[in-house]
Design an enzyme around this catalytic site. Structure first.
Site, PDB file in Angstrom:
ATOM      1  CG  ASP A   1     -25.385  37.993 -24.453  1.00 27.57           C
ATOM      2  OD1 ASP A   1     -26.021  37.588 -25.447  1.00 27.57           O
ATOM      3  OD2 ASP A   1     -24.833  39.102 -24.395  1.00 27.57           O
TER       4      ASP A   1
ATOM      5  CG  ASP B   1     -21.590  38.204 -16.610  1.00 28.48           C
ATOM      6  OD1 ASP B   1     -21.175  39.363 -16.683  1.00 28.48           O
ATOM      7  OD2 ASP B   1     -21.414  37.360 -17.505  1.00 28.48           O
TER       8      ASP B   1
ATOM      9  CD  GLU C   1     -26.468  41.316 -20.142  1.00 25.98           C
ATOM     10  OE1 GLU C   1     -26.222  40.779 -21.243  1.00 25.98           O
ATOM     11  OE2 GLU C   1     -25.691  42.091 -19.580  1.00 25.98           O
ATOM     12  CD  GLU C   2     -25.909  38.497 -16.154  1.00 26.28           C
ATOM     13  OE1 GLU C   2     -26.136  37.313 -16.486  1.00 26.28           O
ATOM     14  OE2 GLU C   2     -25.308  39.302 -16.879  1.00 26.28           O
TER      15      GLU C   2
ATOM     16  CG  ASP D   1     -24.872  44.831 -18.507  1.00 23.97           C
ATOM     17  OD1 ASP D   1     -24.498  43.866 -17.811  1.00 23.97           O
ATOM     18  OD2 ASP D   1     -24.563  44.976 -19.705  1.00 23.97           O
TER      19      ASP D   1
ATOM     20  CG  LEU E   1     -18.652  42.305 -15.079  1.00 25.42           C
ATOM     21  CD1 LEU E   1     -18.042  43.569 -14.473  1.00 25.42           C
ATOM     22  CD2 LEU E   1     -18.069  41.077 -14.400  1.00 25.42           C
ATOM     23  CG  ASP E   2     -21.111  46.279 -21.119  1.00 22.31           C
ATOM     24  OD1 ASP E   2     -21.943  45.715 -21.848  1.00 22.31           O
ATOM     25  OD2 ASP E   2     -20.158  46.961 -21.558  1.00 22.31           O
TER      26      ASP E   2
ATOM     27  CD  GLU F   1     -26.339  46.446 -22.634  1.00 22.90           C
ATOM     28  OE1 GLU F   1     -25.380  45.743 -22.252  1.00 22.90           O
ATOM     29  OE2 GLU F   1     -26.906  46.284 -23.744  1.00 22.90           O
TER      30      GLU F   1
END
Length: 411
Positions: free
Chosen positions: A137, A143, A166-167, A185, A187-188, A348
């Protein structure tokens, strides 16, 4: 002030801590890492571990009990828990202590006005571009900041070889000698920040694959982060809400800690928490009901009406923040789910599946146990169903529960 901290670390009576002034409020950071719980000593081994981050001259190691003499009880600190965990690798304890330092920094950031101001930003100059094919995303400012805090904290532990986030498009190799691998992850649920809805950090820790050490860096980094979830040695999440919660397993049961802001330490509030075998709550965005397969529709219809295996009607509770929905499910039972291929397996699904299973629950993708799925790429997506063992098993009897239709939701 020194006597206050000293009494907490060495187990002096609470009454001895009487010198805190209004101007000497404790900070929440690594400098407070040795603040233990009242009435409990810290093992010499944990004192030496903490010394890798700070080395106060007043620590009396001879006053602390030996490793494993007592199990931690409710109210004791994270460090005391790690010190009493039988057979726990001290290097793993160091990694967890550095992780919780980053969690405290993220919690403080999210509780500040800057969090709302940052979440309103439409662009972020330090944010890397996200390729449409990356599976990620588009990151928000917080994030990126949270990602950097976690990376720097893990790198400073000197015990982590490679991190995956994720980043980041690819895993990042940070230390040739680190014995562990960290995936997270950072900052979900960050899209919820401006509405003050709970957010979270999810993490998992593996042992480094020593057999891959002679491979090129990019290749060995990929192999290390694409391990099956069944190989995890620790996982957890932080929940940033009315309180800051740290839910953790090192393979010896699932523990829930709460950040005590009076001393800046995580205190154990729910030891060895167990997911109820059966709940009465389901958590899913059922605005997507008409995109679901027939099996999932029938399951939801049955439990809503009390026509399932459990003869009571279920209630719906849905925050649309993964960590918040999972946390409630662990405490109260039931099932939390996202039936479409949306959540990420590596950072996750696997960490949460490992945590839930260690608490007696189950986690699957609707067909297979999550921890048995071999990841093939870092940002691999899949459906996720987890919660009470009886609820997950009942769901699986309905067969067709994975949502294939995905029209590309904006929210």
């Amino acid at each position: 002030m020194e006597c206050c901290v000293k009494s907490l670390v060495l187990g002096a009576p609470a009454a001895a801590c009487t010198h805190r002034s209004a101007k000497s409020r404790p900070t929440i950071g690594r400098s407070r890492i040795l603040c233990g719980s009242r009435g409990a000593g810290i093992s010499p081994r944990m004192v030496s571990i903490a010394a890798t981050m700070s080395s106060p001259s007043w620590v009396d190691e001879s006053a602390a009990p030996a490793l494993g003499e007592n199990r931690c009880q409710a109210g004791e600190s994270l460090m005391a828990y790690l010190g009493s965990s039988s057979g726990l690798d001290e290097n793993l304890a160091i990694v967890i202590l550095h992780l919780q330092g980053a969690v405290k920094e993220i919690a403080a950031l999210l509780a500040s006005p800057e969090a709302i101001l940052s979440s309103d930003s439409t662009s972020f100059s330090s944010s890397p571009s996200v390729a449409p094919s990356s599976g990620r995303d588009a990151p928000k400012p917080l994030d990126i900041i949270s990602n950097e805090l976690l990376k720097k904290s893990l790198e400073s532990s000197r015990k982590v070889a490679v991190v995956a986030s994720e980043e980041e498009d690819l895993p990042v190799w940070i230390n040739d000698h680190g014995p562990f691998v960290a995936v997270f992850d950072p900052l979900d649920g960050s899209r919820n920040i401006d509405a003050s809805i709970p957010t979270g950090t999810i993490f998992g820790i593996y042992r480094r694959l020593e057999e891959a050490d002679k491979l090129p860096v990019e290749e060995k980094a990929q192999l290390n982060v694409l391990q099956c979830g069944s190989r995890l040695v620790a996982s957890g999440y932080a929940l940033y809400s009315s309180a800051t919660i740290l839910c953790l397993t090192v393979g010896q049961g699932t523990q829930i800690f709460m950040l005590d802001r009076s001393c800046g330490e995580f205190k154990l509030v729910k030891p060895d928490v167990k997911v109820p075998e059966r709940g009465q709550i389901y958590s899913v965005n059922d605005a997507r009901y008409f995109d679901w397969p027939q099996g999932l529709r029938r399951y939801i219809d049955d439990i809503r009406r009390g026509k399932g295996q459990f003869p009571k009607k279920y209630s719906a509770r849905y925050v649309c923040s993964l960590v918040a929905d999972v946390h409630r499910t662990i405490l109260y039972g039931g099932i939390a789910m996202n039936p479409r291929s949306h959540l990420r397996l590596v950072y996750e699904g696997n960490p949460l599946g490992f945590l839930v299973e260690d608490a007696g629950g189950k986690a699957c993708d609707g067909k297979r146990r999550i921890l048995d799925i071999q990841p093939v790429e870092l940002h691999q997506r899949l459906p996720l169903f987890l919660g009470s063992s009886e609820d997950v098993l009942e769901l699986e009897t309905y067969g067709d529960v994975q949502q294939v239709v995905n029209p590309g939701y904006e929210v």
